[in-house]
Design a protein around this motif. Structure first.
Motif, mmCIF file in Angstrom:
data_model
loop_
_atom_site.group_PDB
_atom_site.id
_atom_site.type_symbol
_atom_site.label_atom_id
_atom_site.label_comp_id
_atom_site.label_asym_id
_atom_site.label_seq_id
_atom_site.Cartn_x
_atom_site.Cartn_y
_atom_site.Cartn_z
ATOM 1 N N PHE A 189 43.630 14.209 70.721
ATOM 2 C CA PHE A 189 44.220 13.667 71.935
ATOM 3 C C PHE A 189 44.656 12.253 71.584
ATOM 4 O O PHE A 189 43.899 11.515 70.972
ATOM 5 N N ASN B 255 43.055 12.982 81.946
ATOM 6 C CA ASN B 255 43.554 13.659 80.742
ATOM 7 C C ASN B 255 42.443 13.899 79.722
ATOM 8 O O ASN B 255 42.403 14.930 79.058
ATOM 9 N N THR C 198 40.424 16.828 80.928
ATOM 10 C CA THR C 198 41.129 18.089 80.683
ATOM 11 C C THR C 198 41.003 18.482 79.211
ATOM 12 O O THR C 198 40.720 19.637 78.876
#
Ligand code: ADP
Ligand code: MG
Length: 359
Positions: free
Chosen positions: A247, A264, A267
């Motif tokens: 990420f 984010n 997730t």
């Protein structure tokens, strides 16, 4: 047995562009070896197998089978293919023929065997893969695992010198994978030469004599299963083997959207099954680092790597053009720094402006 040199395959896409899938493949396969080919999807593993028996026409390079150049016009490719069996993801059985007829047809037509001879050998092969009681069935009456075992028996009936397997279990229901792998394992123990494309890493590790990691159109790394799985040498192999998920964001200034970023991260963690405890630590560390510790006088690049194999999170914060060490500018008794230390297994700044946190 098989020698591949500078194999190149370029496809022409429907839009007319050239797509170089295999750039420069070099490898040797010796009799009795079980070679597994692994790599991210789309790297050309199937294309490589299909070039070996010329189901796909290589663009350039050389492939020799027992000293015979199979790309030469003079070579009878059907003779070469007869010695190389291929097992496909989707079985490719003849749907209108019984299982026994599937197994006996090619030996009768191509090897000139009598029906009697082909059937007695066919029954023995079906027995070997545990399907003797299905001989009279049509493929549609079999489960996926049984169909794939029948396809392997059909392949063996041609008495190949080598069998190429292209993801033989990836179309199967998970409950049927092991019965097919057991048959392939048995063939390996009998000394059958095989080249296997598979995503079943435990199986690849157990059954192979050598593993080729295909990437970027070349054999990017190869070695014994121990070398490739326990001690990969190159970064892409390491990431693939450890299933590292990444990420990555760049935050322009301190007014970035903290709640959006946290969402984010959550997730990302949920998607890859990061534990709740670890996810909370990641959130706390992110907030302390970005809101308290890092001065933010320039953009910050923030990366989270999660390794499925080790279940560890590596976080990296890079402050562009940092004018010195960030951590040494923070007082040692700073609450934020103590909190980050408490949450992480390791906190370091290997170069000024680059902070690594392991959770
Ligand atoms: P893998 O088996 O490693 O997933 P493939 O060998 O199937 O990869 O495909 C490698 C690449 O070549 C993919 O990008 C695929 O879209 C492309 N490709 C495969 N076959 C063809 C074809 N006949 N025409 C054009 N592109 C193709
Ligand atoms: Mg494939």
């Amino acid at each position: 047995m098989i020698k591949v040199r500078h194999l190149k395959k370029v496809f022409l896409t429907p839009s007319g562009q050239e797509l170089t899938v295999l750039r420069d493949i070099n490898c040797d396969i010796h009799r009795g070896e079980v070679i597994s080919v692994i790599g991210p999807s789309g790297t050309g593993k199937s294309t490589f197998l299909r070039c070996l028996n010329r189901l796909e026409e290589p663009t350039s390079g050389m492939i020799e089978v027992d000293g015979m150049d199979i790309l030469s016009r003079k070579t009878d490719i059907s003779m070469v293919r007869r010695r190389m069996g291929m097992v496909f993801q989707n079985f490719n059985l003849f749907e209108h023929l019984t299982i026994l007829d599937n197994v006996t047809m090619c030996p009768m037509i191509l090897l000139g065997k009598s029906r009697e001879e082909a059937e007695s050998r066919g029954m023995a092969l079906l027995e070997n893969v545990g399907l003797h009681d299905k001989a009279g069935c049509l493929p549609e009456e079999l489960s996926g695992g049984q169909k794939q075992r029948a396809a392997i028996a059909r392949c063996l009936a041609m008495e190949p010198d080598i069998i190429l397997f292209d993801e033989p279990t990836s179309a199967l229901d998970p409950t049927m994978v092991s019965e097919v792998l057991a048959v392939i394992r048995h063939l390996a123990s009998q000394g059958m030469t095989m080249c296997i494309v598979s995503h079943e890493m435990q199986f690849v590790r157990d059954v192979s004599t050598r593993v080729l990691f295909l990437y970027d159109g070349v054999v990017y790394e190869d070695g014994t299963p121990e070398q490739i799985f326990d001690n990969p040498q190159k970064p892409v192999t390491q990431a693939f083997i450890n299933r590292i998920r990444t990420f990555d964001v760049t935050l322009a200034d301190s007014r970035f959207d903290l709640y959006g970023l946290m969402g984010n991260i959550r997730t990302f963690c949920n998607k890859y099954g990061v534990s709740l405890r670890t996810m909370e630590k990641v959130e706390h560390v992110t907030e302390e680092m970005l809101c308290q510790i890092i001065p933010f006088d320039a953009p910050v690049r923030f990366t989270v790597d999660y390794s499925e194999k080790t279940s560890r999170i590596h976080m990296v914060f890079v402050l562009e053009n940092s004018r010195g060490s960030i951590l040494s500018a923070v007082p040692d008794d700073s609450l934020s720094l103590m909190m980050v230390r408490g949450m992480s297994d390791s906190l370091s700044e290997p170069e000024p402006g680059r902070i690594c946190v392991v959770i």
